[in-house]
Write an enzyme that holds these catalytic residues in place. Structure first.
Site, PDB file in Angstrom:
ATOM      1  N   ASP A  11       0.853  -1.189   0.000  1.00 13.37           N
ATOM      2  CA  ASP A  11       0.000   0.000   0.000  1.00 13.37           C
ATOM      3  C   ASP A  11       0.889   1.240   0.000  1.00 13.37           C
ATOM      4  O   ASP A  11       2.114   1.145  -0.108  1.00 13.37           O
ATOM      5  CB  ASP A  11      -0.960  -0.028   1.194  1.00 13.37           C
ATOM      6  CG  ASP A  11      -0.254  -0.038   2.544  1.00 13.37           C
ATOM      7  OD1 ASP A  11       0.953   0.284   2.611  1.00 13.37           O
ATOM      8  OD2 ASP A  11      -0.909  -0.385   3.540  1.00 13.37           O
ATOM      9  N   VAL A  12       0.299   2.386   0.164  1.00 11.76           N
ATOM     10  CA  VAL A  12       1.046   3.639   0.099  1.00 11.76           C
ATOM     11  C   VAL A  12       2.116   3.738   1.189  1.00 11.76           C
ATOM     12  O   VAL A  12       3.113   4.436   1.031  1.00 11.76           O
ATOM     13  CB  VAL A  12       0.066   4.843   0.138  1.00 11.76           C
ATOM     14  CG1 VAL A  12      -0.564   4.987   1.507  1.00 11.76           C
ATOM     15  CG2 VAL A  12       0.755   6.124  -0.286  1.00 11.76           C
TER      16      VAL A  12
END
Length: 120
Positions: A11-12
């Site tokens: 994810d980010v």
């Protein structure tokens, strides 16, 4: 089986996205067939995931080298149950129990012995 965590797996924040643990496990189950010169999908015969129990213990992160294990723990007429772990340096990050149904022509069918042997 060894799996490296790539940017696309995260994810980010650089943490492995939860659904990707399931993909890692699927990849290992498929690889067991490929290592024996077989395919997990053979025309009208294949396994499908019927049930999953997943436990997320610690996060894997971008760049990690992971080990993913796969062990047959139960066998029925038309299904098998696999126990899988994702580890980093022998530390368990994820565990999963996967019930797989064997289908022939999209109907539950007896699992051929040569396919059972793939998981032994």
């Amino acid at each position: 089986m060894k799996i490296r965590v790539y940017y696309e797996d995260t994810d980010v924040g650089g943490i492995v996205y939860y659904a990707n643990y399931l993909k890692f496990c699927e990849r290992v189950r498929s690889e067991l067939f490929f290592q024996k010169g077989m395919s997990p999908h053979n025309g009208d015969e294949f396994f499908v995931v019927k049930h999953v129990e997943a436990k997320y213990i610690k996060p894997a992160i971008f760049g990690d080298d992971l080990d993913v294990t796969c062990k047959l723990i139960d066998r029925k007429f038309a299904s098998i149950t696999m126990y899988q772990e994702v580890l980093r340096d022998n530390e368990v990050l994820f565990t999963g129990k996967f019930k797989l149904a064997f289908l022939k022509n999209f109907k539950p069918s007896r699992i051929p012995e040569d396919l059972i042997n793939v998981f032994l």
